[in-house]
Design a protein around this motif. Structure first.
Motif, mmCIF file in Angstrom:
data_model
loop_
_atom_site.group_PDB
_atom_site.id
_atom_site.type_symbol
_atom_site.label_atom_id
_atom_site.label_comp_id
_atom_site.label_asym_id
_atom_site.label_seq_id
_atom_site.Cartn_x
_atom_site.Cartn_y
_atom_site.Cartn_z
ATOM 1 N N ALA A 182 52.918 58.535 -21.503
ATOM 2 C CA ALA A 182 51.898 59.563 -21.315
ATOM 3 C C ALA A 182 50.694 59.221 -22.190
ATOM 4 O O ALA A 182 50.111 58.163 -22.059
ATOM 5 C CB ALA A 182 52.455 60.944 -21.634
ATOM 6 N N ASP A 183 50.322 60.103 -23.131
ATOM 7 C CA ASP A 183 49.160 59.849 -23.980
ATOM 8 C C ASP A 183 49.529 59.168 -25.292
ATOM 9 O O ASP A 183 48.681 59.006 -26.170
ATOM 10 C CB ASP A 183 48.459 61.187 -24.305
ATOM 11 C CG ASP A 183 47.860 61.833 -23.061
ATOM 12 O OD1 ASP A 183 47.390 61.075 -22.192
ATOM 13 O OD2 ASP A 183 47.876 63.067 -22.961
ATOM 14 N N TYR A 195 53.843 64.308 -25.138
ATOM 15 C CA TYR A 195 52.587 64.987 -25.475
ATOM 16 C C TYR A 195 52.239 64.688 -26.927
ATOM 17 O O TYR A 195 53.090 64.800 -27.819
ATOM 18 C CB TYR A 195 52.724 66.501 -25.283
ATOM 19 C CG TYR A 195 51.554 67.298 -25.822
ATOM 20 C CD1 TYR A 195 50.333 67.320 -25.150
ATOM 21 C CD2 TYR A 195 51.663 68.021 -27.013
ATOM 22 C CE1 TYR A 195 49.258 68.043 -25.637
ATOM 23 C CE2 TYR A 195 50.601 68.750 -27.505
ATOM 24 C CZ TYR A 195 49.397 68.754 -26.826
ATOM 25 O OH TYR A 195 48.338 69.469 -27.314
ATOM 26 N N GLY A 236 55.950 65.627 -11.341
ATOM 27 C CA GLY A 236 57.226 64.931 -11.329
ATOM 28 C C GLY A 236 58.329 65.678 -10.607
ATOM 29 O O GLY A 236 59.424 65.135 -10.412
ATOM 30 N N TYR A 274 58.990 63.226 -20.727
ATOM 31 C CA TYR A 274 57.644 63.777 -20.716
ATOM 32 C C TYR A 274 57.135 63.804 -22.157
ATOM 33 O O TYR A 274 57.847 64.263 -23.064
ATOM 34 C CB TYR A 274 57.627 65.191 -20.129
ATOM 35 C CG TYR A 274 58.067 65.247 -18.682
ATOM 36 C CD1 TYR A 274 57.174 64.962 -17.662
ATOM 37 C CD2 TYR A 274 59.380 65.584 -18.361
ATOM 38 C CE1 TYR A 274 57.581 65.009 -16.334
ATOM 39 C CE2 TYR A 274 59.793 65.637 -17.037
ATOM 40 C CZ TYR A 274 58.894 65.333 -16.032
ATOM 41 O OH TYR A 274 59.296 65.369 -14.736
ATOM 42 N N SER A 303 50.636 69.238 -16.090
ATOM 43 C CA SER A 303 50.432 68.669 -14.753
ATOM 44 C C SER A 303 51.414 67.529 -14.485
ATOM 45 O O SER A 303 51.928 67.391 -13.367
ATOM 46 C CB SER A 303 48.997 68.160 -14.604
ATOM 47 O OG SER A 303 48.079 69.223 -14.683
ATOM 48 N N ASN A 304 51.669 66.713 -15.494
ATOM 49 C CA ASN A 304 52.617 65.611 -15.315
ATOM 50 C C ASN A 304 54.010 66.124 -14.983
ATOM 51 O O ASN A 304 54.731 65.529 -14.177
ATOM 52 C CB ASN A 304 52.676 64.767 -16.593
ATOM 53 C CG ASN A 304 51.442 63.905 -16.777
ATOM 54 O OD1 ASN A 304 50.734 63.600 -15.810
ATOM 55 N ND2 ASN A 304 51.164 63.514 -18.013
ATOM 56 N N ARG A 356 47.189 68.303 -19.120
ATOM 57 C CA ARG A 356 47.666 67.065 -18.504
ATOM 58 C C ARG A 356 49.185 66.972 -18.634
ATOM 59 O O ARG A 356 49.869 66.518 -17.728
ATOM 60 C CB ARG A 356 46.993 65.864 -19.156
ATOM 61 C CG ARG A 356 47.340 64.537 -18.486
ATOM 62 C CD ARG A 356 46.770 63.360 -19.258
ATOM 63 N NE ARG A 356 45.322 63.475 -19.375
ATOM 64 C CZ ARG A 356 44.589 62.652 -20.123
ATOM 65 N NH1 ARG A 356 45.158 61.694 -20.828
ATOM 66 N NH2 ARG A 356 43.271 62.807 -20.174
ATOM 67 N N PHE A 357 49.704 67.401 -19.794
ATOM 68 C CA PHE A 357 51.146 67.400 -20.004
ATOM 69 C C PHE A 357 51.847 68.288 -18.983
ATOM 70 O O PHE A 357 52.842 67.903 -18.352
ATOM 71 C CB PHE A 357 51.442 67.874 -21.434
ATOM 72 C CG PHE A 357 52.883 68.180 -21.711
ATOM 73 C CD1 PHE A 357 53.825 67.175 -21.794
ATOM 74 C CD2 PHE A 357 53.312 69.501 -21.889
ATOM 75 C CE1 PHE A 357 55.167 67.457 -22.050
ATOM 76 C CE2 PHE A 357 54.627 69.802 -22.146
ATOM 77 C CZ PHE A 357 55.563 68.769 -22.231
#
Length: 932
Positions: free
Chosen positions: A376-377, A436, A454, A434, A449-450, A446-447
């Motif tokens: 992710a980020d 963050y 999924g 997931y 939304s991911n 965004r977290f």
């Protein structure tokens, strides 16, 4: 340039060698026992065996001819035999009358040939090296804990330049299971394999079971998994491995009745052309020194036997002042390793054959600093380095049902990388991950939304329908969590990174509403909760629980740190790399900052200047000034007081240096929670220890100046109390001595060294260490009595090393001081020591004169212990002069007096003298006869 080597001189061992020379078996066994019991093995011990072996061979004339024909080339010596009883003899200790130890001379090599032949073709480079290490958790942490980190570090240091040139590829896994070794041998074509760990040899002559050699792998439960030699050797069948180095105790040993029991010979018979084993239990220093130099020689394209010979000679290098274990201070056992140079045994079909075809075009290693992946980020390193213990422990923690794991530590220690590694391993097991990062700019939307993207179509539609009906953030979090758990069957991982960005600096509570909500909802799920991996520089209050665990990250080991320098393609001298490690406290981010300065190859002034800049940048990255600014006056005072300890200390020690502070333990918890104080667990005391990072110490030193002398004095007295009451170990003695010196208690430190450290080193036979490191500064002590004792010890150490003239000079200086200060008991003891010197020289009359002077003093001052020791020494002088009657008379007087005063050391010596005649009962009978 490889060394020029001549044709070998082959020594065929006669079948009746042990029958014609029965003493060889006894001498070999005595030497073996010394190694087993970790006793000092001297050159004299080895020479005694080596001379007898050489005389038994009776090859003087043939050897001399071969030597002249070979000159100036290196002459290989080949022990040719397949009789296990003969091969079990210590041939590496061969001692030539004029040359000395042949396996310690650069003009010779020695290997053993069992008559086996191998014709396997050599593959082209690069040289592929597997450094496979095993460290089960159930080995004794004090007596059996191998320093595999040092071995890894030394091998890395040796191979580093060649790895960068593309000539060598190194694989060093953190999985020590036998199944992992089998998998690696099938997945990659290794040429050189180091198998490092514990080996054991079982041969009970009273048992009907066959003798076996075992290697202790890590089991599935991380405890010892002993695998038989035959099974290990079978794993190598079909692999292109050309050489195996067994850095394991007793790995090169053979049973006297069966050649196939040794792991080394099993490997040879499975098709490995070259095997290096250890004939007895080998100490860490000897193994690591050997491995490093052996590797350096191989990549210079030396023959196998030349590389082994250089490795043997490396073990004999003198112990210097800075000879240290990498992470635990001075290696007080290092000198024991000097006598282990003869333990590496090379079995080879043809050492000139090599292990790879060097005719290839290498591909230089590319810089890997920017090769990263992301979750992710969150950016993660492509290659995870080290943290073997943490990975093993945290894997077990998660498998036991812990659902919420919080990893804390100072900035730059690798929290994100470790948590990311755990997340990736879980992902490989089928978990959905997931992630963050709370570090700005954070993207919570965004977290979310991911997660939504999924979900399967049906679940996504269901969540979308219910989303509008959720009135609170709690309900939305619960909806998404239930959907994820439903879709994956509960196999979900939530990775929340950099939580210190959303923590209140005073309470350490999470201030971000979204994160606080998700933590709360996951907590309500209990054992059905997704796995949560969280990282922060600060602990979260009241985190521990049934499904929650807090893990504070320890400082990386030097081996991990060194591996990271390779990852950065960082170049430099080994000594400088160690300085960087010590200065930066092993911090990975600090190494990145230093690397960005690109000054490692500069001169000394530039190097130190850049290192200082990197340290300051790291302190800024760690936000030391900012975090210290959050402390109140009491917390700041305690932090400064802890600088009095150079190392870790239990909570009692913390209280000692700040007795006027109320509720010190609460203050300490606060410092730990903010990652200003690190913790580690003492397995012996079963207590938590606390220590400051050198970066924190340096920053505090620059801001607040040196620690007050009174606080240092309290710390020194406490360390002495710990030594006397809790931990009477050599490490604690060294710590106590250093604390005394730091507090300015120089004379007390000298006295402590003479009372504890010097006798301890003397008992271990570490005379060179005493003469080069410890005794010279004490000989200059302002205290006359201390100075005299140090001179006395120096004389005794020189006597043991055979330097009689220097010994006499030291002892006469001591005697002069003793007489000047009126130390009659000390004068008597020094006279005894001078007598021992003349006794060693064979001047018995002079030795007896000195003893008579000592005897007179002991009687005048009523020193019965001194009188007893002197009578004992007088008896030995008469015995040496073959004056049996006088010797016996004095021995009996010694016995009677020793019995009266309970002098156990003398009684034990007397008992050992007459073991075959009844021990002390013999002397009791003699005393009664003389009395009557």
């Amino acid at each position: 340039m490889p060394r020029n080597v001549s044709n070998p001189f082959v020594i065929h061992l006669p079948a009746d060698l042990l029958r014609s020379h029965p003493n060889l078996r006894s001498l070999s066994r005595q030497l073996s026992i010394k190694y087993v019991h970790r006793e000092m093995v001297t050159d004299a011990d080895l020479q005694l065996v080596g001379q007898q072996l050489w005389q038994a061979l009776d090859v003087d004339e043939a050897f001399e001819q071969a030597r002249q024909e070979a000159s100036p080339k290196v002459l290989p010596l080949v022990i040719s035999c397949n009789d296990p009883a003969l091969l079990s003899l210590p041939w590496e200790s061969l001692y030539h009358p004029s040359i000395g130890f042949l396996c310690r001379h650069n003009g010779f090599t020695l290997f053993r040939h069992l008559g086996l032949k191998h014709s396997q073709d050599l593959s082209c480079g690069p040289l592929r090296v597997l450094l496979f290490t095993s460290l089960p958790e159930d080995v004794d942490p004090e007596k059996a804990r191998l320093d595999i980190e040092s071995e890894q570090a030394y091998v890395l240091e040796a191979l580093d330049p060649w790895i960068k040139k593309g000539l060598v590829k190194l694989t060093a896994p953190d999985d020590g299971r036998f199944s992992a070794l089998c998998r690696l041998l099938t997945e990659e074509p290794f040429h050189l394999v180091f198998l490092s760990g514990h080996g054991t040899f079982k041969d009970d002559p009273l048992s009907s079971e066959q003798a076996e050699t075992f290697f202790l792998f890590e089991g599935e439960n991380w405890k010892s998994d002993p695998i038989k030699a035959k099974e290990i050797a079978s794993a190598f069948i079909g692999a292109p491995v050309q050489c195996v180095v067994l850095s394991a105790c007793e790995s090169g040993k053979l049973a006297s009745d069966d050649l196939n029991t040794g792991l080394a010979t099993h490997l040879l018979q499975s098709g490995i052309p070259h095997v290096v084993g250890m004939r007895e239990s080998v100490l860490d220093r000897a193994a690591t020194m050997f491995s490093r130099v052996f590797c350096e020689a191989l990549v210079r394209r030396e023959r196998l036997d030349v590389a082994v010979q250089e490795g043997r000679m490396a073990i004999t290098r003198p112990i210097g002042k800075n000879d240290r274990r990498l992470d635990t201070g001075i290696d007080v056992h290092a000198e024991l390793s000097l006598g282990q140079w003869c333990l590496p045994v090379l079995y080879s079909c043809d050492p000139a054959r090599g292990i790879i075809d060097w005719d290839f075009t290498p591909e230089r290693q590319k810089r890997s600093l920017l090769r990263i992946t992301s979750l992710a980020d969150i950016s993660l390193p492509e290659f995870f380095i080290g943290r073997r213990k943490e990975l093993r422990r945290l894997d077990q923690t998660l498998s036991r049902g812990v659902k919420q794991l919080l990893i804390t530590g100072a900035g730059g220690q690798g929290k994100t990388a470790l948590a990311g590694r755990l997340a990736r391993k879980l992902e490989d097991q089928g978990y959905q991950v997931y992630a963050y990062s709370a570090r700005p700019p954070a993207h919570w939307e965004r977290f979310i939304s991911n997660i939504q993207l999924g979900l399967d179509k049906d679940l996504a539609e269901e969540v979308d329908r219910k989303w509008g009906g959720c009135n609170t953030p709690d309900e939305k979090a619960r909806l998404l969590l239930n959907a994820m758990i439903t879709q994956t069957g509960g196999r979900v991982v939530l990775f929340f990174d950099n939580l210190e960005s959303v923590q209140d600096p005073t309470t350490r509570e999470i201030t971000d509403t979204n994160l606080r909500t998700w933590l709360s909802e996951c907590g309500r799920q209990g054992k059905d909760s997704p796995i949560m991996l969280l990282t922060s520089r600060w602990a979260i209050p009241e985190w521990e629980g049934d499904i929650r665990m807090h893990h504070q990250l320890a400082r990386p080991g030097y081996g991990d740190f060194l591996r990271y320098t390779q990852q950065l393609s960082l170049r430099g001298e080994r000594e400088r790399l160690r300085v960087i490690y010590s200065t930066l406290g092993g911090n990975f981010k600090g190494l990145q900052l230093f690397h960005s300065l690109q000054q490692l190859g500069a001169d000394e002034d530039a190097f130190l200047r850049r290192l200082t800049e990197a340290r300051k940048e790291l302190q800024a990255y760690m936000a030391v000034e900012q975090v210290v600014g959050y402390l109140n006056k009491k917390e700041l005072k305690l932090l400064n007081c802890l600088r009095a300890y150079d190392g870790s200390v239990i909570v009692d020690g913390v209280l000692v240096v700040a007795p006027d502070l109320p509720d010190q333990e609460t203050l300490l918890e606060r410092l730990v929670a903010l990652s200003l104080v690190d913790t580690e667990f003492d397995q012996t005391l079963q207590l938590t220890q606390y220590l400051l990072s050198p970066l924190i110490v340096e920053w505090l030193q620059g801001r607040y100046g040196p620690v007050q002398t009174e606080i240092k004095l309290s710390a020194a007295r406490y360390q002495l109390w710990v030594f006397e009451n809790l931990r009477t170990t050599e490490v604690q003695a060294l710590t106590t001595h250093a604390a005394m010196a730091s507090a300015g208690l120089h004379e007390e430190a000298d006295s402590f060294a003479l009372k504890v450290l010097v006798p301890n080193f003397d008992r271990k036979g570490m005379y060179h260490t005493l003469l080069e490191t410890w005794l010279p500064p004490i000989c200059k002590s302002p205290g006359s009595s201390v100075r005299a004792s140090a001179l006395d010890w120096s004389g005794q150490a020189c006597l043991h090393t055979g330097d009689y003239d220097t010994a006499l000079d030291y002892l006469k200086q001591s005697l002069k001081i003793r007489r000047e200060i009126g130390d009659r008991a000390g004068e008597g003891a020094t006279l005894n020591n001078i007598s021992a010197l003349y006794h060693a020289r064979g001047d018995y009359d002079t030795a007896l004169d000195y003893l008579k002077q000592s005897l007179k003093i002991s009687r005048e001052i009523g020193d019965r212990a001194g009188l007893c020791a002197t009578l004992f020494n007088i008896a030995h002088i008469h015995l040496a002069k073959k004056e049996t009657g006088q010797a016996t008379s004095n021995f009996v007087k010694t016995y009677v007096l020793a019995k009266e005063i309970g002098y156990s050391q003398v009684l034990e010596a007397l008992e050992n003298m007459t073991q075959d005649q009844g021990g002390l009962a013999f002397w009791e009978n003699m005393a009664n006869q003389l009395k009557s």
